[in-house]
Design a protein around this motif. Structure first.
Motif, short mmCIF file in Angstrom:
data_model
loop_
_atom_site.label_atom_id
_atom_site.label_comp_id
_atom_site.label_asym_id
_atom_site.label_seq_id
_atom_site.Cartn_x
_atom_site.Cartn_y
_atom_site.Cartn_z
N VAL A 190 9.31 -12.33 4.70
CA VAL A 190 8.29 -12.04 3.70
C VAL A 190 6.92 -11.90 4.37
CG1 VAL A 190 7.00 -13.18 1.84
CG2 VAL A 190 9.50 -12.99 1.71
N ARG A 191 6.68 -12.73 5.35
CA ARG A 191 5.40 -12.69 6.08
C ARG A 191 5.22 -11.34 6.77
NH1 ARG A 191 1.70 -15.75 9.21
NH2 ARG A 191 1.26 -14.59 11.09
N ARG A 192 6.29 -10.88 7.42
CA ARG A 192 6.23 -9.58 8.12
C ARG A 192 6.00 -8.45 7.11
NH1 ARG A 192 5.08 -6.49 11.53
NH2 ARG A 192 6.36 -4.83 12.35
N ALA A 193 6.68 -8.52 5.97
CA ALA A 193 6.51 -7.49 4.94
C ALA A 193 5.08 -7.49 4.42
CB ALA A 193 7.50 -7.72 3.80
N ALA A 194 4.52 -8.68 4.23
CA ALA A 194 3.14 -8.77 3.73
C ALA A 194 2.17 -8.17 4.73
CB ALA A 194 2.80 -10.24 3.45
N ILE A 195 2.41 -8.40 6.01
CA ILE A 195 1.52 -7.83 7.03
C ILE A 195 1.61 -6.31 7.01
CG2 ILE A 195 1.19 -7.63 9.54
CD1 ILE A 195 1.93 -10.68 9.66
N LEU A 196 2.81 -5.77 6.81
CA LEU A 196 2.97 -4.31 6.71
C LEU A 196 2.16 -3.76 5.54
CD1 LEU A 196 6.83 -3.90 7.35
CD2 LEU A 196 4.99 -3.09 8.84
N VAL A 197 2.20 -4.49 4.41
CA VAL A 197 1.46 -4.03 3.22
C VAL A 197 -0.05 -4.14 3.46
CG1 VAL A 197 0.98 -4.53 0.79
CG2 VAL A 197 3.35 -4.54 1.62
N LEU A 198 -0.48 -5.28 3.99
CA LEU A 198 -1.92 -5.51 4.19
C LEU A 198 -2.50 -4.56 5.23
CD1 LEU A 198 -2.02 -9.40 4.01
CD2 LEU A 198 -2.94 -7.79 2.33
N SER A 199 -1.67 -4.10 6.16
CA SER A 199 -2.18 -3.18 7.18
C SER A 199 -1.91 -1.73 6.78
CB SER A 199 -1.54 -3.50 8.53
OG SER A 199 -0.13 -3.42 8.43
N ALA A 200 -1.51 -1.53 5.52
CA ALA A 200 -1.30 -0.19 4.94
C ALA A 200 -0.18 0.58 5.63
CB ALA A 200 -2.59 0.61 4.94
N LYS A 201 0.69 -0.14 6.34
CA LYS A 201 1.85 0.53 6.94
C LYS A 201 2.97 0.67 5.94
CE LYS A 201 1.05 -0.46 11.78
NZ LYS A 201 0.47 -1.71 12.27
N ALA A 202 2.87 -0.10 4.85
CA ALA A 202 3.90 -0.04 3.81
C ALA A 202 3.25 -0.33 2.46
CB ALA A 202 5.01 -1.08 4.08
N VAL A 203 3.93 0.09 1.41
CA VAL A 203 3.49 -0.28 0.06
C VAL A 203 4.60 -1.10 -0.59
CG1 VAL A 203 1.93 1.68 -0.32
CG2 VAL A 203 4.37 1.92 -0.85
N CYS A 204 4.15 -2.02 -1.42
CA CYS A 204 5.13 -2.87 -2.09
C CYS A 204 5.72 -2.09 -3.27
CB CYS A 204 4.44 -4.15 -2.57
SG CYS A 204 5.59 -5.32 -3.27
N VAL A 205 7.05 -2.03 -3.37
CA VAL A 205 7.66 -1.34 -4.51
C VAL A 205 8.37 -2.31 -5.45
CG1 VAL A 205 7.84 0.93 -3.44
CG2 VAL A 205 9.70 -0.69 -3.15
N ALA A 206 8.59 -3.54 -5.02
CA ALA A 206 9.12 -4.55 -5.93
C ALA A 206 8.60 -5.91 -5.50
CB ALA A 206 10.65 -4.54 -5.95
N ASP A 207 8.07 -6.64 -6.45
CA ASP A 207 7.55 -7.97 -6.15
C ASP A 207 8.67 -9.00 -6.19
OD1 ASP A 207 5.03 -6.94 -6.00
OD2 ASP A 207 4.47 -7.52 -8.05
N GLY A 208 8.51 -10.02 -5.37
CA GLY A 208 9.39 -11.16 -5.45
C GLY A 208 8.76 -12.22 -6.34
N GLU A 209 9.05 -13.47 -6.04
CA GLU A 209 8.48 -14.56 -6.83
C GLU A 209 7.38 -15.24 -6.04
OE1 GLU A 209 11.46 -17.30 -8.44
OE2 GLU A 209 12.55 -15.47 -8.95
N GLY A 210 6.27 -15.47 -6.68
CA GLY A 210 5.20 -16.24 -6.04
C GLY A 210 4.11 -15.34 -5.48
N ILE A 211 3.11 -16.00 -4.93
CA ILE A 211 1.92 -15.33 -4.42
C ILE A 211 1.71 -15.78 -2.98
CG2 ILE A 211 -0.59 -15.08 -4.72
CD1 ILE A 211 0.78 -13.95 -7.09
N LEU A 212 1.36 -14.83 -2.12
CA LEU A 212 0.98 -15.17 -0.75
C LEU A 212 -0.53 -15.21 -0.69
CD1 LEU A 212 3.30 -12.77 1.27
CD2 LEU A 212 3.50 -15.25 1.17
N HIS A 213 -1.05 -16.24 -0.03
CA HIS A 213 -2.51 -16.35 0.08
C HIS A 213 -2.94 -16.09 1.50
CE1 HIS A 213 -2.92 -18.00 -3.96
NE2 HIS A 213 -1.79 -18.65 -3.70
#
Ligand SMILES: [Zn+2]
Length: 177
Positions: A27-50
């Motif tokens: 999940v951490r790696r996926a979040a980094i991909l999203v935050l660095s605009a290398k990927a977009v989230c297409v389905a959310d899981g449960e919870g929030i990353l801070h």
């Protein structure tokens, strides 16, 4: 790099820009991909990353913004867990709960350690079988063992899929050989 404290440890499915499933990452790696605009989230899981500056829903499926060419592994690695997963944790002979791996044609007689010659087996059947072949005992295999195929196996291996990934993975049972 953002300081992300993962709150959920299950992993995220990564899709290519073409929506083809590629792999599972943390999940951490996926979040980094999203935050660095290398990927977009297409389905959310449960919870929030801070992170230090922002909060992001836990990504469950992300899609790469640029297409990547990936050389596929064409076969699934032969591991104990993968054999149990292929055979549904059931004994190939009696369909009881499997605890051991059996070589259909015994190794002691030259049987290969390969997908086509290994099955999950209960301890009792495995012990009774010893170094005999099923034919010598008059036993029948529930199904002919084959190497697992299909996109879900390629992406997941023996990992249990998150139900949220079902739309992107072909999760039908592989056809019996
Ligand atoms: Zn058995």
């Amino acid at each position: 790099m953002p300081d992300i404290r993962p709150t959920v440890g299950s992993g995220a499915l990564v899709l290519n820009a073409t929506y083809e499933p590629l792999c599972v990452v943390s999940v951490r790696r996926a979040a980094i991909l999203v935050l660095s605009a290398k990927a977009v989230c297409v389905a959310d899981g449960e919870g929030i990353l801070h992170s230090a500056r922002s909060a992001l829903p836990v990504p469950s499926v992300v899609r790469l913004t640029r297409f990547v060419r990936v050389p596929y592994r064409t076969h699934v690695g032969l591991s104990r867990r993968a054999i149990f997963a292929r055979d549904g944790w059931r004994c190939a002979y009696c369909r009881g709960p499997a605890e051991t791996i059996d070589h259909v044609f015994p190794r002691s007689r030259g049987g290969r350690h390969a997908w086509e010659n290994v099955v999950a087996a209960c301890a009792r059947c495995n012990h009774t079988k010893g170094d005999k072949t099923p034919a010598e005992l008059g036993w029948r295999l529930h199904a002919l063992p084959t190497a697992p195929k299909g996109i879900a196996w390629r992406v997941l291996g023996h990992r249990a899929p998150d139900p949220r990934w079902a739309d992107w993975l072909d999760l039908r049972e592989p056809e019996a050989a």
